[in-house]
Design a protein around this motif. Structure first.
Motif, short mmCIF file in Angstrom:
data_model
loop_
_atom_site.label_atom_id
_atom_site.label_comp_id
_atom_site.label_asym_id
_atom_site.label_seq_id
_atom_site.Cartn_x
_atom_site.Cartn_y
_atom_site.Cartn_z
N ASP A 31 -16.44 5.21 9.32
CA ASP A 31 -16.18 6.44 10.06
C ASP A 31 -14.92 7.15 9.57
O ASP A 31 -14.77 8.36 9.73
N ALA A 32 -14.00 6.37 8.98
CA ALA A 32 -12.77 6.95 8.45
C ALA A 32 -12.95 7.47 7.03
O ALA A 32 -12.00 8.00 6.44
N GLY A 33 -14.15 7.31 6.47
CA GLY A 33 -14.44 7.83 5.13
C GLY A 33 -13.88 6.99 4.01
O GLY A 33 -13.68 7.49 2.89
N ILE A 34 -13.62 5.72 4.27
CA ILE A 34 -13.06 4.82 3.26
C ILE A 34 -14.20 4.07 2.58
O ILE A 34 -15.09 3.52 3.25
N ALA A 35 -14.19 4.04 1.25
CA ALA A 35 -15.25 3.36 0.50
C ALA A 35 -15.22 1.86 0.79
O ALA A 35 -14.15 1.24 0.79
N THR A 36 -16.39 1.30 1.03
CA THR A 36 -16.46 -0.12 1.40
C THR A 36 -17.61 -0.80 0.69
O THR A 36 -18.52 -0.17 0.15
N GLN A 37 -17.56 -2.12 0.71
CA GLN A 37 -18.72 -2.93 0.35
C GLN A 37 -18.67 -4.19 1.17
O GLN A 37 -17.63 -4.58 1.69
N VAL A 38 -19.82 -4.84 1.29
CA VAL A 38 -19.88 -6.17 1.89
C VAL A 38 -19.97 -7.18 0.76
O VAL A 38 -20.77 -7.02 -0.17
N ALA A 39 -19.14 -8.20 0.83
CA ALA A 39 -19.21 -9.31 -0.12
C ALA A 39 -19.82 -10.51 0.59
O ALA A 39 -19.18 -11.13 1.44
N VAL A 45 -9.49 -3.95 -2.32
CA VAL A 45 -8.88 -4.77 -1.28
C VAL A 45 -9.94 -5.77 -0.80
O VAL A 45 -10.94 -5.37 -0.19
N GLN A 46 -9.72 -7.04 -1.10
CA GLN A 46 -10.68 -8.09 -0.73
C GLN A 46 -10.15 -8.84 0.48
O GLN A 46 -9.10 -9.46 0.43
N THR A 47 -10.90 -8.80 1.59
CA THR A 47 -10.44 -9.44 2.82
C THR A 47 -11.63 -9.86 3.67
O THR A 47 -12.77 -9.46 3.42
N ARG A 48 -11.36 -10.67 4.68
CA ARG A 48 -12.36 -10.98 5.69
C ARG A 48 -11.79 -10.66 7.08
O ARG A 48 -12.31 -11.12 8.08
N SER A 49 -10.73 -9.89 7.10
CA SER A 49 -10.02 -9.65 8.36
C SER A 49 -10.13 -8.22 8.87
O SER A 49 -9.86 -7.27 8.12
N PRO A 50 -10.47 -8.04 10.15
CA PRO A 50 -10.50 -6.71 10.75
C PRO A 50 -9.12 -6.04 10.77
O PRO A 50 -9.03 -4.83 10.98
N LEU A 51 -8.05 -6.80 10.51
CA LEU A 51 -6.71 -6.21 10.49
C LEU A 51 -6.60 -5.10 9.45
O LEU A 51 -5.74 -4.22 9.56
N VAL A 52 -7.46 -5.10 8.46
CA VAL A 52 -7.42 -4.06 7.44
C VAL A 52 -7.53 -2.66 8.06
O VAL A 52 -7.00 -1.69 7.52
N THR A 53 -8.17 -2.56 9.21
CA THR A 53 -8.33 -1.24 9.84
C THR A 53 -7.00 -0.67 10.32
O THR A 53 -6.88 0.54 10.51
N ARG A 54 -6.01 -1.51 10.52
CA ARG A 54 -4.68 -1.02 10.89
C ARG A 54 -4.13 -0.06 9.84
O ARG A 54 -3.38 0.87 10.15
N ASP A 55 -4.50 -0.29 8.58
CA ASP A 55 -3.94 0.47 7.47
C ASP A 55 -4.86 1.58 6.98
O ASP A 55 -4.73 2.05 5.85
N MET A 56 -5.77 2.02 7.84
CA MET A 56 -6.70 3.07 7.42
C MET A 56 -5.98 4.35 7.04
O MET A 56 -6.43 5.09 6.16
N ASP A 57 -4.84 4.62 7.67
CA ASP A 57 -4.09 5.83 7.33
C ASP A 57 -3.64 5.80 5.87
O ASP A 57 -3.68 6.83 5.18
N LEU A 77 0.83 -1.21 0.00
CA LEU A 77 0.00 0.00 0.00
C LEU A 77 0.87 1.26 0.00
O LEU A 77 0.55 2.26 -0.66
N GLU A 78 1.98 1.20 0.72
CA GLU A 78 2.89 2.36 0.75
C GLU A 78 3.44 2.64 -0.65
O GLU A 78 3.58 3.80 -1.05
N VAL A 79 3.75 1.57 -1.38
CA VAL A 79 4.22 1.74 -2.76
C VAL A 79 3.11 2.36 -3.62
O VAL A 79 3.36 3.25 -4.45
#
Length: 273
Positions: free
Chosen positions: A179-187, A122-134, A109-111
């Protein structure tokens, strides 16, 4: 399940051409090979990357070392040739547990912030994705996070994918992303047995729902899934009615009571850039 074996490899390439179900993307991107979530229904179990390994799916994960430097070169080259749209990931979860330590996905993501693609899913089922909200916030409207929530029933989740993150954690992650304003969807993919309450749980969290099942989404009209013996898992719970091509319509009809027509997407269309 036995402890996952981690192997460290240096990949010469990371970006692959989007084909088949993902032919709407110029590229797919997998930070890891293998996935320790080991979901029973995962279509990758029936693909060469798994079959050639001759080890149980979920028992091994390859960590792609130096991935960021490889991606930087590939991404610059790809962008010079035109539009770049990336699906991350097609055959692994970019936020499986090893990502806590290795941070391969974060480095990618940094790249992408330095060399932005036109679109990233970004396709995931993990709450860890919130770590990279920045980082996701910096990508702005170029990114969408697609959170897999196959059912609202955690007892069902435990039966089909016991090593995957609990449903409440995924819902909470969606709330944080919203709440962070990131576009999302539920799959809702694949469709698993769920309750009438499922739509009302999702309604406050997303404006986009994608519904997919084995028969539309495993790349072989459900043949790969049948080879996995999935029907027996449904029989164990007495929910065979949910293992049929029409079952997704149950969920679709429920969603239509809470979501507008333009907010509901079926199968491939819901994953398009």
């Amino acid at each position: 399940m036995n402890k996952t074996q981690f192997l460290y490899k240096t990949s010469k390439t990371l970006m692959n051409k989007g084909t088949g179900f993902l032919n709407g993307y110029t590229h797919t991107l997998n930070p890891y090979t293998g996935c320790s979530f080991a979901c029973s229904y995962c279509y990758v179990r029936q693909m060469p990357v798994s079959l050639f390994r001759k080890q149980d799916w979920g028992s091994w994960v390859d960590v792609k070392q130096e991935a960021a430097s490889v991606l930087a070169k590939e991404l610059k080259r790809a962008r010079s040739n035109g539009k770049v749209t990336i699906f991350m990931s097609s055959s692994t979860d970019p936020y499986q547990p090893v990502e806590y330590k290795e941070q391969i996905t974060r480095s990618l993501l940094e790249v992408m912030i330095q060399h932005p693609p036109d679109f990233l899913l970004v396709q995931t089922r993990s709450p860890l994705v919130t770590r990279d909200m920045d980082l996701l916030q910096q990508l702005g409207d170029r990114v969408r996070v697609s959170m897999t929530i196959e059912t609202d029933r955690d007892d069902i989740r435990k039966h089909f994918s016991p090593a995957a993150p609990p449903i409440p954690g995924r819902l909470h992650a969606l709330e944080k992303l919203r709440d962070a304003g990131i576009a999302t969807q539920v799959a809702i993919a694949p469709v698993l047995p769920s309750s009438d309450n499922f739509p009302s749980l999702l309604r406050p969290l997303v404006q986009r729902v994608c519904i997919d099942d084995y028969f539309m989404g495993d790349g072989s009209q459900g043949k790969r899934t049948r080879r996995l013996g999935m029907e027996s898992l449904y029989q164990e719970l007495g929910v065979e009615d949910w293992y049929q091509p029409e079952a997704y319509q149950i969920v679709e009809e429920r969603m239509r009571k809470h979501f507008a027509e333009h907010e509901i997407w079926i199968s491939q269309a819901g994953f398009e850039p």
